[in-house]
Motif scaffolding. Structure first.
Motif, PDB file in Angstrom:
ATOM      1  N   ASN A  34       2.197   7.756   9.932  1.00  0.00           N
ATOM      2  CA  ASN A  34       2.192   7.864   8.429  1.00  0.00           C
ATOM      3  C   ASN A  34       1.452   6.564   7.712  1.00  0.00           C
ATOM      4  O   ASN A  34       1.144   5.636   8.618  1.00  0.00           O
ATOM      5  N   PHE A  35       1.105   6.638   6.435  1.00  0.00           N
ATOM      6  CA  PHE A  35       0.169   5.618   6.032  1.00  0.00           C
ATOM      7  C   PHE A  35       0.665   5.257   4.641  1.00  0.00           C
ATOM      8  O   PHE A  35       1.141   5.980   3.859  1.00  0.00           O
ATOM      9  N   GLU A  36       0.191   4.022   4.200  1.00  0.00           N
ATOM     10  CA  GLU A  36       0.177   3.700   2.685  1.00  0.00           C
ATOM     11  C   GLU A  36      -0.903   2.824   2.339  1.00  0.00           C
ATOM     12  O   GLU A  36      -1.685   2.411   3.105  1.00  0.00           O
ATOM     13  N   ILE A  37      -1.270   3.375   0.958  1.00  0.00           N
ATOM     14  CA  ILE A  37      -2.471   2.871   0.426  1.00  0.00           C
ATOM     15  C   ILE A  37      -2.201   2.704  -1.078  1.00  0.00           C
ATOM     16  O   ILE A  37      -1.394   3.465  -1.631  1.00  0.00           O
ATOM     17  N   ASP A  38      -2.924   1.530  -1.692  1.00  0.00           N
ATOM     18  CA  ASP A  38      -2.715   1.197  -3.040  1.00  0.00           C
ATOM     19  C   ASP A  38      -3.672   2.521  -3.967  1.00  0.00           C
ATOM     20  O   ASP A  38      -4.466   2.936  -3.562  1.00  0.00           O
ATOM     21  N   HIS A  39      -2.635   2.793  -5.039  1.00  0.00           N
ATOM     22  CA  HIS A  39      -3.299   3.819  -5.866  1.00  0.00           C
ATOM     23  C   HIS A  39      -3.443   3.134  -7.330  1.00  0.00           C
ATOM     24  O   HIS A  39      -2.641   3.201  -8.031  1.00  0.00           O
ATOM     25  N   MET A  40      -4.677   2.743  -7.370  1.00  0.00           N
ATOM     26  CA  MET A  40      -5.177   2.055  -8.887  1.00  0.00           C
ATOM     27  C   MET A  40      -4.255   0.945  -9.122  1.00  0.00           C
ATOM     28  O   MET A  40      -4.371   0.778 -10.442  1.00  0.00           O
ATOM     29  N   GLY A  41      -3.706   0.310  -8.421  1.00  0.00           N
ATOM     30  CA  GLY A  41      -2.669  -0.728  -8.812  1.00  0.00           C
ATOM     31  C   GLY A  41      -1.502  -0.270  -9.299  1.00  0.00           C
ATOM     32  O   GLY A  41      -0.520  -1.161  -9.540  1.00  0.00           O
ATOM     33  N   PHE A  42      -1.095   0.895  -9.556  1.00  0.00           N
ATOM     34  CA  PHE A  42      -0.070   1.369 -10.079  1.00  0.00           C
ATOM     35  C   PHE A  42       1.322   1.433  -9.058  1.00  0.00           C
ATOM     36  O   PHE A  42       2.346   1.402  -9.429  1.00  0.00           O
ATOM     37  N   SER A  43       0.546   2.066  -8.011  1.00  0.00           N
ATOM     38  CA  SER A  43       1.640   2.520  -7.173  1.00  0.00           C
ATOM     39  C   SER A  43       1.165   2.384  -5.503  1.00  0.00           C
ATOM     40  O   SER A  43       0.055   2.327  -5.379  1.00  0.00           O
TER      41      SER A  43
END
Length: 189
Positions: A34-43
């Protein structure tokens, strides 16, 4: 009594032999990337890949091993079908041309008797880059639920998607991706 006199030394000699490398097959029902990535600084957006396969060879005595984990890129699941279809497309994972993401180990790193990291290569979108996975949990033993001996681990690492040619959405969608892999593996039947 004479047989016992010869059998006991042979038994003790066999027990004293070092453990040999064991081959394991990844259990696809207990192994996920699984992965995590920043989404436009919102989440922080998260997703996982539902289908994996691969092999592990582990030798605790030699403090070595080999791992190959193959991730089916089309099994991507972020919990939102429309986004998943976009991510499977040519601007992102391009699953038609590159159906697999592969991690191949090159070296295990140990702290005393416990493996703490694996260094290797990640192959994605036709690019090959170095990847280190730090092992945060590790256990080999008898799984009482299935009655088999096996090994399991949780590992994590980071990568830059731009290193693999995945430029879409930069800089608004993060370049750094945190990858987490949970794996269980058992000897092949």
């Amino acid at each position: 009594m004479t047989n016992l006199k010869f059998l006991l030394p042979a038994l003790f000699a066999a027990l004293a032999l070092p453990a040999a490398a064991v081959d394991y097959q990844i259990d696809p029902t207990h192994t996920y990337a699984n992965f995590e990535i920043d989404h436009m600084g919102f989440s922080t957006q998260r997703g996982l890949f539902r289908h994996t396969s691969g092999q592990i060879r582990y030798d605790p005595e030699a403090r070595s091993g080999e791992i190959e984990i193959r991730i089916d890129a089309a099994s991507l699941d972020t919990g939102f079908g429309l986004r998943d279809e976009v991510l499977r497309g040519a601007d992102w994972f391009n699953v038609e041309s590159f159906p697999d993401i592969i991690f191949r180990s090159q070296r295990f790193i140990f702290n005393d008797e416990r493996p703490v990291a694996v260094e290797g290569k990640l192959i994605m979108l036709g690019e090959i880059r170095p990847m280190r996975l730090d092992i945060t949990r590790f256990k080999c033993g008898l799984n009482l639920a299935i009655g088999k001996r096996g090994c399991g681990a949780d590992a994590q690492g980071t990568l830059r998607r731009s290193d693999f040619g995945m430029q879409t959405g930069l800089p608004f969608i993060g370049d750094e991706v945190r990858l987490h892999v949970q794996v269980e593996a058992y000897p092949p039947p």
